[in-house]
Design a protein around this motif. Structure first.
Motif, mmCIF file in Angstrom:
data_model
loop_
_atom_site.group_PDB
_atom_site.id
_atom_site.type_symbol
_atom_site.label_atom_id
_atom_site.label_comp_id
_atom_site.label_asym_id
_atom_site.label_seq_id
_atom_site.Cartn_x
_atom_site.Cartn_y
_atom_site.Cartn_z
ATOM 1 N N GLU A 80 24.540 87.939 18.058
ATOM 2 C CA GLU A 80 23.604 87.142 17.274
ATOM 3 C C GLU A 80 24.004 85.668 17.305
ATOM 4 N N ARG A 83 22.891 84.224 20.591
ATOM 5 C CA ARG A 83 21.456 83.894 20.622
ATOM 6 C C ARG A 83 21.196 82.510 20.024
ATOM 7 N N ASP A 87 19.955 79.067 22.154
ATOM 8 C CA ASP A 87 18.709 78.385 21.791
ATOM 9 C C ASP A 87 18.903 76.879 21.663
ATOM 10 N N GLU A 108 22.883 93.704 27.269
ATOM 11 C CA GLU A 108 22.269 92.830 26.266
ATOM 12 C C GLU A 108 22.881 91.438 26.303
ATOM 13 N N ILE A 112 20.949 87.921 27.152
ATOM 14 C CA ILE A 112 20.887 86.799 26.209
ATOM 15 C C ILE A 112 21.346 85.507 26.865
#
Length: 235
Positions: A80, A83, A87, A108, A112
């Protein structure tokens, strides 16, 4: 540990070292990585983080070349945190630094934006090579340099499909470690000492474990773990 000044400022001053932030909830791991890299003039540890939120703050503030990020982190899980970082700061090269990771988690993480996966027991052999590989534009997966991510992901997906993973009731690798300790009769203090974490963190892990498994006592947890084969019992 935090330095003033951003990456661009360091570069303008002629500092060509690879700037690294280490994010791991184990102080021993951070110390070990720092101690190893301090002996290599090509690298510079510019920041450390003990949880997912700190990892985000340190990375966005310091703009390192490489972020070494544990998957299992307090407050905010590593994936998390990744992520959020990708961004806002997609330039940083993120290498997952972990004790254990499932094939699905590898997939995963790469999807990401992770550039590499290094197991903690391979740090001495692989870490600096992995960092140089990802900084050159390649990936580091399974202990080797990977140039074609699409092919690597396809191989991983085939592997995941061919080898169904055991049911873990949503428990993270760290929570499974705690479960194993509980089955072995360890106290919270014992668990904290074994994993170099606080007793409050152990209590938080246990609370999460109780919620996920639906039990309410340590004895119930031990029986549940044995019945559902969450732990490997010695013969």
């Amino acid at each position: 540990m935090k330095e003033s000044g951003k990456n661009s400022a360091d570069r303008s001053n002629g500092d060509a070292r690879i700037r690294v932030v280490v994010a791991d909830d184990h102080p021993v791991v951070r110390f070990g990585v720092r101690n190893m890299l301090e002996h290599d003039p090509a690298f510079q540890i510019v920041g450390e983080a003990g949880d997912g939120d700190e990892a985000i703050t340190q990375t966005l503030d310091l703009e390192p070349d490489v972020l070494l990020l544990d998957v299992q982190m307090p407050r905010l899980p590593g994936l998390e945190a990744m992520r959020a970082i990708m961004d806002r700061s997609p330039r940083v090269k993120i290498i997952i630094l972990t004790s254990t990771v499932s094939t699905q988690q590898v997939i995963e993480a790469l999807q990401i934006g992770a550039r590499g996966i290094v197991l903690k027991d391979s740090v001495a052999a692989d870490l600096t090579t992995a960092m140089r590989a990802v900084l050159s534009g390649d990936y580091w997966i399974g202990g080797e340099r990977v140039m074609n991510l699409v092919t690597a992901l396809n191989d991983l997906m085939k592997q995941a499909a061919a080898t169904p993973e055991r049911k873990t009731y949503g428990l993270t690798p760290r929570e499974l470690d705690v479960v194993t300790c509980i089955v072995e009769g360890c106290s919270n203090k014992d668990v904290a000492k074994q994993f170099a974490i606080s007793e409050e963190t152990v209590k938080r892990h246990l609370s999460n474990i109780f919620d996920k498994t639906g039990v309410s006592t340590r004895l119930e947890l031990a029986l549940f773990a044995i019945a559902h084969k969450l732990v490997k019992l010695e013969a």
